[in-house]
Design an enzyme around this catalytic site. Sequence first.
Site, short mmCIF file in Angstrom:
data_model
loop_
_atom_site.label_atom_id
_atom_site.label_comp_id
_atom_site.label_asym_id
_atom_site.label_seq_id
_atom_site.Cartn_x
_atom_site.Cartn_y
_atom_site.Cartn_z
CD GLU A 33 -2.55 1.78 0.51
OE1 GLU A 33 -3.21 1.18 0.08
OE2 GLU A 33 -2.34 3.15 0.29
CD GLN A 34 -0.90 5.72 -3.18
OE1 GLN A 34 -0.02 5.73 -4.35
NE2 GLN A 34 -2.09 6.02 -3.21
NE ARG A 107 -14.74 5.01 1.91
CZ ARG A 107 -15.19 4.53 0.47
NH1 ARG A 107 -16.25 4.91 0.23
NH2 ARG A 107 -14.48 4.08 -0.26
CE1 TYR A 216 -24.98 6.33 3.00
CE2 TYR A 216 -24.13 5.40 4.75
CZ TYR A 216 -24.13 5.76 3.68
OH TYR A 216 -22.94 5.52 2.75
CG ASP A 294 -13.52 2.14 -7.50
OD1 ASP A 294 -14.51 1.18 -7.67
OD2 ASP A 294 -13.34 3.13 -6.82
C1 LIG Z 1 -19.70 9.20 -2.96
C2 LIG Z 1 -19.41 7.84 -3.20
C3 LIG Z 1 -20.04 6.97 -2.07
C4 LIG Z 1 -19.93 5.53 -2.31
N1 LIG Z 1 -20.93 4.85 -1.51
C5 LIG Z 1 -20.54 3.48 -1.89
C6 LIG Z 1 -21.59 2.66 -0.97
O1 LIG Z 1 -22.29 3.15 -0.30
N2 LIG Z 1 -21.29 1.38 -1.18
C7 LIG Z 1 -20.36 0.77 -2.08
O2 LIG Z 1 -20.25 -0.44 -2.18
N3 LIG Z 1 -19.48 1.60 -2.68
C8 LIG Z 1 -19.54 2.78 -2.38
N4 LIG Z 1 -18.56 3.84 -3.12
C9 LIG Z 1 -17.74 3.22 -4.05
C10 LIG Z 1 -16.54 2.73 -3.29
O3 LIG Z 1 -15.93 3.73 -2.43
C11 LIG Z 1 -15.37 2.42 -4.15
O4 LIG Z 1 -15.85 1.46 -5.06
C12 LIG Z 1 -14.30 1.61 -3.43
O5 LIG Z 1 -13.73 2.10 -2.39
C13 LIG Z 1 -13.21 0.74 -4.40
O6 LIG Z 1 -12.28 0.11 -3.56
P1 LIG Z 1 -10.83 -0.54 -4.27
O7 LIG Z 1 -10.20 -1.37 -2.99
O8 LIG Z 1 -11.02 -0.76 -5.60
O9 LIG Z 1 -10.08 1.01 -4.40
P2 LIG Z 1 -9.67 2.14 -3.32
O10 LIG Z 1 -10.57 2.01 -1.92
O11 LIG Z 1 -9.47 3.21 -3.93
O12 LIG Z 1 -8.32 1.56 -2.66
C14 LIG Z 1 -7.00 1.57 -3.55
C15 LIG Z 1 -5.94 1.59 -2.71
O13 LIG Z 1 -4.68 1.40 -3.45
C16 LIG Z 1 -3.83 2.39 -2.79
N5 LIG Z 1 -3.05 2.91 -3.99
C17 LIG Z 1 -3.06 3.33 -5.34
N6 LIG Z 1 -2.10 3.51 -6.09
C18 LIG Z 1 -1.02 2.77 -5.51
C19 LIG Z 1 0.16 2.37 -5.94
N7 LIG Z 1 0.85 2.89 -7.01
N8 LIG Z 1 0.87 1.70 -5.07
C20 LIG Z 1 0.27 1.14 -4.14
N9 LIG Z 1 -0.85 1.44 -3.52
C21 LIG Z 1 -1.57 2.09 -4.33
C22 LIG Z 1 -4.37 3.63 -2.40
O14 LIG Z 1 -3.78 4.18 -1.61
C23 LIG Z 1 -5.65 2.98 -2.03
O15 LIG Z 1 -5.40 2.52 -0.38
C24 LIG Z 1 -18.93 5.06 -3.18
C25 LIG Z 1 -18.25 5.96 -3.93
C26 LIG Z 1 -18.39 7.29 -3.98
C27 LIG Z 1 -17.57 8.34 -4.65
#
Ligand SMILES: Cc1cc2nc3c(=O)[nH]c(=O)nc-3n(C[C@H](O)[C@H](O)[C@H](O)COP(=O)(O)OP(=O)(O)OC[C@H]3O[C@@H](n4cnc5c(N)ncnc54)[C@H](O)[C@@H]3O)c2cc1C
Length: 398
Positions: A33-34, A107, A216, A294
Site C-alpha cells: 500500500e502506498q 469506511r 444515513y 475500481d
Molecule cells: C460518493 C461515493 C459513495 C460511495 N458509496 C458507496 C457505497 O455506499 N457502497 C459501495 O459499495 N461503494 C460505494 N462507493 C464506491 C467505493 O468507495 C469504491 O468503489 C471502493 O472504495 C473501491 O475499492 P478499491 O479497493 O477498488 O479501491 P480504493 O478504495 O480506491 O483503494 C485503492 C488503494 O490502493 C492504494 N494505491 C493506489 N495507487 C497505489 C500504488 N501505485 N501503489 C500502492 N498502493 C496504491 C490507495 O492508496 C488505496 O488504499 C462510493 C463511492 C463514492 C464516490
Amino acid sequence: MAAQKVIVIGGGIGGLTAALALLKRGIDVELYEQASELREVGAGIQISSNGTRVLYALGLEAALAAIQVKPVRRVLRHWQTGETWNWFELGDVSIERYGTPHLMLHRGDLHAALTDAVRRAKKDAIHLGKRCVAVEDSGDAVGVRFDDGTSATGACLIGADGIHSGVRRLLFGLDRPVFTGCVAWRGLIPLEQLPAHLQRLVGTNWLGPHGMVLHYPIRRGELMNFISVVERDDWQIESWVIAGTTSELANDFKGWHGDVQTLIEAIATPYKWALMVRPPMERWSRGRVTLLGDACHPTLPFLGQGAVMAIEDGYVIAGCLEKYFADPERAFERYEDLRRERTSTVVKKAHENRVMAFEPRLAEENAVAEAIALDWQQIRVKERLDWIYSYDATAVVI
Ligand SMILES: Cc1cc2nc3c(=O)[nH]c(=O)nc-3n(C[C@H](O)[C@H](O)[C@H](O)COP(=O)(O)OP(=O)(O)OC[C@H]3O[C@@H](n4cnc5c(N)ncnc54)[C@H](O)[C@@H]3O)c2cc1C
C-alpha cells in the site's frame, strides 16, 4: 518461496478482501500500500446483502456487529415539502429475503476490521509506504518495483489500486474519464447534534429536480453520513479529499427543505468531487497480472455498489487462484469470465440511475405523486435491486 506468493497492490477495501480471501484458502499473499499508515477517508459506506454475505463468509460477522448500523428501511423525501414515503424495508426484511443484512458503516471502521483480519491471518502481510511504480511479467513470475527503490517478486499480481490505478496504466495505457456534469459532496455529522426526527436509524433519499441528497447513520448510530449530488459543471477534479465550504454546499441546495439546510449547517468540513465515467474495459488481465475493484470497473455511486463489487471480486479471484494456482493466466481468464458481465451491468445501471436520481417532475406540484408511483414504488425497487442483492459470490462455481 517468493514465486509462490500473490502480490496485491493497494490496501483499500478490494485489496484487503482479496488478501483475506486468499490467506483463508492457504495462499500466501504480500500486500503493498502506498500510504504510510492504513486509513480510509472519513465517510460512510453501505454494504448490501451481497457484500455482507462475503464478509460473513470471511469470518467478519462479529467485527461488523461492533461497528454497524442495521437500518430499518430507506425512505424518500420531497426536496421542498419534506413529504416522506416509505421506499423499501431493510433490517430483518433484508435478512429474510437475502439471508444477510444490509449494513451502514464508517469506511474507516470497515477498513480497520478487514486490516485486523488480514493481520490475524498473516501478521506481516501488509507493507506500508510502498508505491508501485513498475511491474514486469517475466512469463514465469512477476516483479514489482516501488518508489523507495525496493522490489518484490511473486507468482502473479493483482492491481487493486483504485480508480486512478497505476497498474491499469502500466498494462493498458491512459484511461479517458468523461465528466458527468455532476458534483458530489460528502460530510459527517455527530448524530446528537441533529434534531430528534433526523436521528432515526433509516436511510433517507431526498429527491429533487436537479440534485439529490442521501443521509444515513453509521458507527453504531453515533454519526450521520451525508452525500449529495448536484448538476454543476464548474468543478471537474475527481478527488475524495478536497474540502469545499458550507456556504458553497448550501448554495447548491438553495430552496431545499429546512431539514436539508439543518444537515448542511451541521457538517464541519464538506468535501466535493467531480463524478466521472469511463468506458468499460474489454480486458482486465495481461499474462500474470490482473485488476480488481475500481481499478477495472469504477462506477458512479448511484447504486451504492462500488466497494461491494470489489468485495465480490476479491472472493471470486481467490477461488480462481486456488483452483488454477499453477496457471495464473487461466485463473485470471476464469475470474474475468465470472465477473465482467455482472460488474459492467452494475456500472451501466448505476449510470442509468444517475438519470433517475434527479427527478425533474418534482419541480411540478401536480406530477409528484405520479413520479413517486411510477419510478419509486416497491415493485420497481425489487426489479432494480433483487438481482444485485441476491447474488452469492461465495457459491460461484469456479
Ligand atoms: C460518493 C461515493 C459513495 C460511495 N458509496 C458507496 C457505497 O455506499 N457502497 C459501495 O459499495 N461503494 C460505494 N462507493 C464506491 C467505493 O468507495 C469504491 O468503489 C471502493 O472504495 C473501491 O475499492 P478499491 O479497493 O477498488 O479501491 P480504493 O478504495 O480506491 O483503494 C485503492 C488503494 O490502493 C492504494 N494505491 C493506489 N495507487 C497505489 C500504488 N501505485 N501503489 C500502492 N498502493 C496504491 C490507495 O492508496 C488505496 O488504499 C462510493 C463511492 C463514492 C464516490
